[in-house]
Design a protein around this motif. Structure first.
Motif, PDB file in Angstrom:
ATOM      1  N   PHE A 114      11.867  -1.955  -3.700  1.00 22.21           N
ATOM      2  CA  PHE A 114      11.307  -0.822  -4.428  1.00 22.21           C
ATOM      3  C   PHE A 114       9.957  -0.460  -3.827  1.00 22.21           C
ATOM      4  N   ARG A 115       9.642   0.814  -3.882  1.00 21.28           N
ATOM      5  CA  ARG A 115       8.315   1.253  -3.438  1.00 21.28           C
ATOM      6  C   ARG A 115       7.393   1.218  -4.647  1.00 21.28           C
ATOM      7  N   VAL A 116       6.468   0.264  -4.642  1.00 24.95           N
ATOM      8  CA  VAL A 116       5.623   0.069  -5.825  1.00 24.95           C
ATOM      9  C   VAL A 116       4.204   0.583  -5.631  1.00 24.95           C
ATOM     10  N   ARG A 117       3.828   0.931  -4.402  1.00 27.64           N
ATOM     11  CA  ARG A 117       2.422   1.274  -4.174  1.00 27.64           C
ATOM     12  C   ARG A 117       1.922   2.413  -5.066  1.00 27.64           C
ATOM     13  N   PRO A 118       2.672   3.524  -5.253  1.00 27.83           N
ATOM     14  CA  PRO A 118       2.151   4.569  -6.152  1.00 27.83           C
ATOM     15  C   PRO A 118       1.945   4.069  -7.583  1.00 27.83           C
ATOM     16  N   LEU A 119       2.723   3.078  -7.975  1.00 24.30           N
ATOM     17  CA  LEU A 119       2.643   2.548  -9.332  1.00 24.30           C
ATOM     18  C   LEU A 119       1.329   1.819  -9.580  1.00 24.30           C
ATOM     19  N   LEU A 120       0.700   1.344  -8.512  1.00 28.33           N
ATOM     20  CA  LEU A 120      -0.516   0.540  -8.656  1.00 28.33           C
ATOM     21  C   LEU A 120      -1.704   1.353  -9.167  1.00 28.33           C
ATOM     22  N   ALA A 121      -1.595   2.673  -9.069  1.00 22.72           N
ATOM     23  CA  ALA A 121      -2.681   3.529  -9.568  1.00 22.72           C
ATOM     24  C   ALA A 121      -2.575   3.772 -11.074  1.00 22.72           C
ATOM     25  N   ALA A 122      -1.470   3.335 -11.688  1.00 25.92           N
ATOM     26  CA  ALA A 122      -1.244   3.609 -13.109  1.00 25.92           C
ATOM     27  C   ALA A 122      -1.854   2.519 -13.981  1.00 25.92           C
ATOM     28  N   PRO A 123      -2.397   2.888 -15.145  1.00 28.91           N
ATOM     29  CA  PRO A 123      -2.892   1.863 -16.077  1.00 28.91           C
ATOM     30  C   PRO A 123      -1.736   1.038 -16.614  1.00 28.91           C
ATOM     31  N   ARG A 124      -2.017  -0.224 -16.940  1.00 22.66           N
ATOM     32  CA  ARG A 124      -0.975  -1.147 -17.387  1.00 22.66           C
ATOM     33  C   ARG A 124      -1.222  -1.585 -18.817  1.00 22.66           C
ATOM     34  N   GLU A 345      11.108   1.060   7.026  1.00 22.36           N
ATOM     35  CA  GLU A 345      10.326   0.869   5.806  1.00 22.36           C
ATOM     36  C   GLU A 345       8.873   1.203   6.117  1.00 22.36           C
ATOM     37  N   ASP A 346       8.158   1.581   5.075  1.00 22.11           N
ATOM     38  CA  ASP A 346       6.711   1.720   5.227  1.00 22.11           C
ATOM     39  C   ASP A 346       6.145   0.303   5.219  1.00 22.11           C
ATOM     40  N   LEU A 347       5.663  -0.157   6.358  1.00 21.68           N
ATOM     41  CA  LEU A 347       5.224  -1.544   6.482  1.00 21.68           C
ATOM     42  C   LEU A 347       3.983  -1.839   5.637  1.00 21.68           C
ATOM     43  N   LEU A 348       3.213  -0.816   5.309  1.00 19.69           N
ATOM     44  CA  LEU A 348       2.078  -1.030   4.413  1.00 19.69           C
ATOM     45  C   LEU A 348       2.565  -1.293   2.988  1.00 19.69           C
ATOM     46  N   ASP A 349       3.681  -0.678   2.624  1.00 21.01           N
ATOM     47  CA  ASP A 349       4.301  -0.996   1.343  1.00 21.01           C
ATOM     48  C   ASP A 349       4.829  -2.427   1.338  1.00 21.01           C
ATOM     49  N   VAL A 350       5.411  -2.829   2.464  1.00 25.26           N
ATOM     50  CA  VAL A 350       5.913  -4.194   2.578  1.00 25.26           C
ATOM     51  C   VAL A 350       4.757  -5.189   2.406  1.00 25.26           C
ATOM     52  N   ALA A 351       3.631  -4.900   3.056  1.00 21.73           N
ATOM     53  CA  ALA A 351       2.457  -5.772   2.916  1.00 21.73           C
ATOM     54  C   ALA A 351       1.988  -5.823   1.467  1.00 21.73           C
ATOM     55  N   SER A 352       2.020  -4.682   0.773  1.00 22.05           N
ATOM     56  CA  SER A 352       1.625  -4.647  -0.641  1.00 22.05           C
ATOM     57  C   SER A 352       2.542  -5.517  -1.485  1.00 22.05           C
ATOM     58  N   VAL A 353       3.853  -5.393  -1.242  1.00 22.03           N
ATOM     59  CA  VAL A 353       4.837  -6.163  -1.999  1.00 22.03           C
ATOM     60  C   VAL A 353       4.650  -7.658  -1.760  1.00 22.03           C
ATOM     61  N   LEU A 354       4.481  -8.039  -0.499  1.00 24.03           N
ATOM     62  CA  LEU A 354       4.328  -9.458  -0.172  1.00 24.03           C
ATOM     63  C   LEU A 354       3.048 -10.030  -0.777  1.00 24.03           C
ATOM     64  N   THR A 355       2.004  -9.228  -0.824  1.00 22.87           N
ATOM     65  CA  THR A 355       0.743  -9.676  -1.430  1.00 22.87           C
ATOM     66  C   THR A 355       0.906  -9.890  -2.924  1.00 22.87           C
ATOM     67  N   LEU A 356       1.564  -8.972  -3.590  1.00 23.55           N
ATOM     68  CA  LEU A 356       1.793  -9.111  -5.025  1.00 23.55           C
ATOM     69  C   LEU A 356       2.668 -10.319  -5.330  1.00 23.55           C
ATOM     70  N   ARG A 357       3.675 -10.548  -4.484  1.00 19.34           N
ATOM     71  CA  ARG A 357       4.577 -11.678  -4.715  1.00 19.34           C
ATOM     72  C   ARG A 357       3.866 -13.014  -4.589  1.00 19.34           C
ATOM     73  N   SER A 358       2.762 -13.066  -3.858  1.00 18.00           N
ATOM     74  CA  SER A 358       1.996 -14.311  -3.726  1.00 18.00           C
ATOM     75  C   SER A 358       0.753 -14.299  -4.625  1.00 18.00           C
ATOM     76  N   ASN A 359       0.811 -13.453  -5.685  1.00 23.48           N
ATOM     77  CA  ASN A 359      -0.260 -13.361  -6.683  1.00 23.48           C
ATOM     78  C   ASN A 359      -1.591 -12.877  -6.113  1.00 23.48           C
ATOM     79  N   GLY A 360      -1.540 -12.108  -5.041  1.00 22.16           N
ATOM     80  CA  GLY A 360      -2.729 -11.446  -4.543  1.00 22.16           C
ATOM     81  C   GLY A 360      -2.951 -10.134  -5.278  1.00 22.16           C
ATOM     82  N   ALA A 361      -4.116  -9.546  -5.081  1.00 24.54           N
ATOM     83  CA  ALA A 361      -4.445  -8.260  -5.707  1.00 24.54           C
ATOM     84  C   ALA A 361      -4.275  -7.137  -4.693  1.00 24.54           C
TER      85      ALA A 361
END
Length: 382
Positions: A114-124, A345-361
């Motif tokens: 999934f492409r999650v990067r745009p979602l990161l700008a949304a309040p949670r 794939e957008d490799l910057l999105d891949v980097a974002s996903v991998l960072t989130l999966r390892s509990n990074g911000a």
């Protein structure tokens, strides 16, 4: 309707394999033409998603089956009555839909993630805050989030200034006190002593505020920010006595008794969001301070490698940055292409996903907010 939380973002980021569809679109809040316009926009995006699925060798019947729930959603008037500024949809074996206060740019993405990067700008939803609506007549404690405020019942909290002082004769006798003894010989009355006159209003208010604060310190956790709402002269008086560690440095000023909860929420949310941004601002300061350090990486391939090895602590990505390529068969080096090719794939999105999966911000910034105008920057753990 799914509720967006930090855990939900991580769940979406962790999904991998098979075919997944991510749809983003701006939406209009309810108006006479909004339902039709929103539904039409979504149906057009579904046509695009169907074409991309077929281009990835998905049979037309299977593509239609995959998208049928969203087609039903497009025709659901009740669904659109709750529209906000943007809609995010994630489709694999099922469909997750998020109506959010963010006007997403229209996009369709089909891939193994999934492409999650745009979602990161949304309040949670888990970005909660308290509002202490403070007046001399009636204090209120409210729990806030992206969608509104909910009043909480705190039984031990004083109901107002007079209630807080009711146990003491201070406000009734103007600091007077009397000593009564038996009559002195000769019929003389005993001495009567008086205070200095009227009570000090500031001290009365301070006592009232101490009573409120004592209850809040006992009941509130030490992680959730507290936004104070009060007329301007009461704000410093409360700060003088407060022991709340998460009291925000900004306050909503004005009479909260005369303020609609919608206005109170909007103003308090803006303050709370700035509090939530502290982590991001602190990380940006670290980037600037450590710019020449090996722990700050801007090369996309090095950054991607570090993310795959769970070494990225914090990742900043520009909103509109893209890096198209393919990481085939788990090879050590991704293929990078100047323009998107089939299967990329957008490799910057891949980097974002991998960072989130390892509990990074992961923080998404406008391009002009990125230090040195880099498209992506990582702070490494080691």
């Amino acid at each position: 309707m799914d509720v967006l939380s930090s855990e939900t973002v991580r769940e979406l980021a962790s999904a991998h394999g098979g075919i997944r569809v991510s749809l983003y679109m701006p939406t209009k809040r309810f108006s006479p033409d909004a339902v039709f316009e929103n539904a039409t926009r979504l149906k057009n995006l579904l046509k695009e998603a169907r074409a991309e699925l077929i281009a990835r060798a998905v049979r037309p019947a299977s593509a239609d089956e995959m998208l049928k729930d969203v087609h039903a959603l497009a025709d659901d008037r009740q669904f659109w009555l709750g529209a906000r500024d943007g809609l995010a949809l994630f489709i694999d074996g099922g469909t997750r839909a998020f109506r959010l206060p963010v006007a997403f740019e229209e996009s369709v993405y089909v891939g193994e993630r999934f492409r999650v990067r745009p979602l990161l700008a949304a309040p949670r939803a888990d970005q909660r805050f308290y509002v202490l609506s403070l007046s001399l007549k009636r204090p209120r404690l409210l729990l806030g989030g992206p969608d509104g405020l909910r009043e909480l019942t705190v039984e031990e909290m004083p109901e107002g200034l007079q209630d807080a002082l009711r146990w003491d004769d201070f406000e009734k006798r103007s600091l007077q006190f009397h000593t009564r003894t038996a009559a002195a010989p000769g019929g003389r009355r005993p001495a009567v002593f008086h205070g200095s006159g009227e009570p000090d209003p500031k001290e009365e208010i301070a006592r009232y505020f101490r009573g409120i604060d004592r209850v809040l310190v006992e009941h509130l956790d030490e992680r959730t920010p507290v936004v104070l709402a009060a007329v301007d002269y009461l704000v410093p008086l409360y700060r003088e006595v407060s022991g709340l560690k998460t009291l925000a440095s900004e306050a909503v000023t004005g009479s909260p008794d005369e303020m609609a909860d919608t206005e109170l929420h909007a103003r308090a949310l803006a303050i709370a969001e700035r509090v939530f941004d502290r982590e991001k601002r602190a990380a940006l300061e670290r980037v600037v301070e450590q710019w020449t350090s090996p722990k700050v990486v801007t090369d996309p391939l090095q950054l991607l490698e570090a993310a795959s090895e769970h070494r990225v602590d914090t990742l900043f990505v520009a909103t509109d940055a893209e890096l198209w390529g393919a990481w085939r068969n788990g090879g050590p080096v991704p293929e990078v292409h100047p323009v998107q090719q089939p299967g990329d794939e957008d490799l910057l999105d891949v980097a974002s996903v991998l960072t989130l999966r390892s509990n990074g911000a992961v923080h998404v910034l406008a391009a002009d907010e990125m230090p040195h105008q880099e498209p992506a920057i990582a702070i490494l753990r080691y």
